[in-house]
Write a protein that holds these residues in place. Structure first.
Motif, PDB file in Angstrom:
ATOM      1  N   GLU A  33       0.827  -1.210   0.000  1.00  0.00           N
ATOM      2  CA  GLU A  33       0.000   0.000   0.000  1.00  0.00           C
ATOM      3  C   GLU A  33       0.862   1.261   0.000  1.00  0.00           C
ATOM      4  O   GLU A  33       0.595   2.212  -0.734  1.00  0.00           O
ATOM      5  N   LYS A  34       1.917   1.282   0.819  1.00  0.00           N
ATOM      6  CA  LYS A  34       2.829   2.438   0.866  1.00  0.00           C
ATOM      7  C   LYS A  34       3.552   2.644  -0.447  1.00  0.00           C
ATOM      8  O   LYS A  34       3.830   3.779  -0.842  1.00  0.00           O
ATOM      9  N   SER A  36       2.400   1.969  -3.401  1.00  0.00           N
ATOM     10  CA  SER A  36       1.462   2.134  -4.514  1.00  0.00           C
ATOM     11  C   SER A  36       0.923   3.552  -4.644  1.00  0.00           C
ATOM     12  O   SER A  36       0.638   4.220  -3.659  1.00  0.00           O
ATOM     13  N   ASN A  37       0.762   3.956  -5.876  1.00  0.00           N
ATOM     14  CA  ASN A  37       0.076   5.196  -6.228  1.00  0.00           C
ATOM     15  C   ASN A  37      -1.419   4.973  -5.962  1.00  0.00           C
ATOM     16  O   ASN A  37      -1.876   3.840  -5.932  1.00  0.00           O
ATOM     17  N   ASP A  38      -2.184   6.012  -5.734  1.00  0.00           N
ATOM     18  CA  ASP A  38      -3.612   5.880  -5.411  1.00  0.00           C
ATOM     19  C   ASP A  38      -4.401   5.118  -6.467  1.00  0.00           C
ATOM     20  O   ASP A  38      -5.428   4.521  -6.156  1.00  0.00           O
ATOM     21  N   GLU A  39      -3.963   5.169  -7.709  1.00  0.00           N
ATOM     22  CA  GLU A  39      -4.667   4.526  -8.813  1.00  0.00           C
ATOM     23  C   GLU A  39      -4.053   3.174  -9.202  1.00  0.00           C
ATOM     24  O   GLU A  39      -4.396   2.614 -10.239  1.00  0.00           O
ATOM     25  N   THR A  51      -6.953  -3.185  -6.598  1.00  0.00           N
ATOM     26  CA  THR A  51      -6.766  -1.750  -6.465  1.00  0.00           C
ATOM     27  C   THR A  51      -6.920  -1.414  -4.982  1.00  0.00           C
ATOM     28  O   THR A  51      -7.392  -2.232  -4.193  1.00  0.00           O
ATOM     29  N   LEU A  52      -6.513  -0.212  -4.595  1.00  0.00           N
ATOM     30  CA  LEU A  52      -6.619   0.177  -3.188  1.00  0.00           C
ATOM     31  C   LEU A  52      -8.061   0.204  -2.694  1.00  0.00           C
ATOM     32  O   LEU A  52      -8.349  -0.161  -1.563  1.00  0.00           O
ATOM     33  N   ASP A  53      -8.989   0.635  -3.569  1.00  0.00           N
ATOM     34  CA  ASP A  53     -10.375   0.765  -3.127  1.00  0.00           C
ATOM     35  C   ASP A  53     -11.340  -0.174  -3.838  1.00  0.00           C
ATOM     36  O   ASP A  53     -12.541  -0.057  -3.698  1.00  0.00           O
ATOM     37  N   SER A  57     -10.414  -5.586  -2.122  1.00  0.00           N
ATOM     38  CA  SER A  57      -9.369  -4.568  -2.042  1.00  0.00           C
ATOM     39  C   SER A  57      -7.992  -5.216  -1.969  1.00  0.00           C
ATOM     40  O   SER A  57      -7.844  -6.387  -1.640  1.00  0.00           O
ATOM     41  N   ALA A 113       6.127  10.529  -7.727  1.00  0.00           N
ATOM     42  CA  ALA A 113       5.108  11.424  -7.181  1.00  0.00           C
ATOM     43  C   ALA A 113       5.713  12.800  -6.903  1.00  0.00           C
ATOM     44  O   ALA A 113       6.932  12.979  -6.957  1.00  0.00           O
ATOM     45  N   ARG A 119       6.348   5.348  -7.052  1.00  0.00           N
ATOM     46  CA  ARG A 119       5.200   4.552  -6.630  1.00  0.00           C
ATOM     47  C   ARG A 119       4.709   3.676  -7.788  1.00  0.00           C
ATOM     48  O   ARG A 119       4.806   4.041  -8.961  1.00  0.00           O
TER      49      ARG A 119
END
Length: 128
Positions: A33-34, A36-39, A51-53, A57, A113, A119
Motif C-alpha cells: 500500500e505504501k 502504490s500510487n492511489d490509482e 486496487t486500493l479501493d 481490495s 510522485a 510509486r
C-alpha cells in the motif's frame, strides 16, 4: 546514456527489489500500500485485478500467506525509462517455498510522485 537516466535506472531497480521483498514477506499488504500510487492496479495470476479501493481490495487480498516464499530471484531484468518521472521494470521471477516453485514473468510500471518517491502504477505477473 545521460547520468540522470542511470540514476533513474538504479532507483527503479531498488524499488523493484523493495516490492518483491514486500510481496514475499509474511504480511505484504501494508508495505505494498505504501509503495502504490492511489490509482495502482496489481494483476496476479488467478486473482481479480487489485486496487486500493476495489472489491476485493488490495488490503483484503494481500494478507498472509499471499506470495510468501522462502526465496526469490529476479533475472533477465530490464529497465525502460519512459521519461524523467516514469519507468517500467520487466523480469523473470523464480521463487520457492519448501518444494513448491513459482516461475513467472513480471512487469512493474513506476511513476515519481510530487514528493519525489517512486510509486507503483501497475504490476503484472504471468505464470510460465
Amino acid at each position: 546514456m545521460a547520468p540522470i537516466h542511470e540514476r533513474i535506472r538504479q532507483d527503479l531497480l531498488i524499488k523493484e527489489r523493495s516490492l518483491w521483498t514486500a510481496l514475499t514477506s509474511a504480511d505484504p499488504g501494508p508495505e505494498i500500500e505504501k509503495l502504490s500510487n492511489d490509482e495502482a492496479n496489481l494483476l496476479f495470476p488467478k486473482t481479480p485485478i487489485l486496487t486500493l479501493d476495489g472489491e476485493p481490495s488490495m488490503k483484503q487480498m494481500l494478507k498472509p500467506p499471499f506470495h510468501h516464499f522462502d526465496a526469490f530471484q529476479l533475472s533477465d531484468v530490464r529497465v525502460i525509462i519512459i521519461d524523467l518521472m516514469a519507468g517500467t521494470v520487466t523480469y523473470t521471477i523464480n521463487a520457492s517455498r519448501g518444494k513448491e516453485s513459482y516461475h513467472a514473468t513480471g512487469s512493474t510500471t513506476w511513476s515519481q510522485a510530487s514528493d519525489g518517491e517512486w510509486r507503483i502504477v501497475t504490476h503484472t505477473e504471468t505464470l510460465l
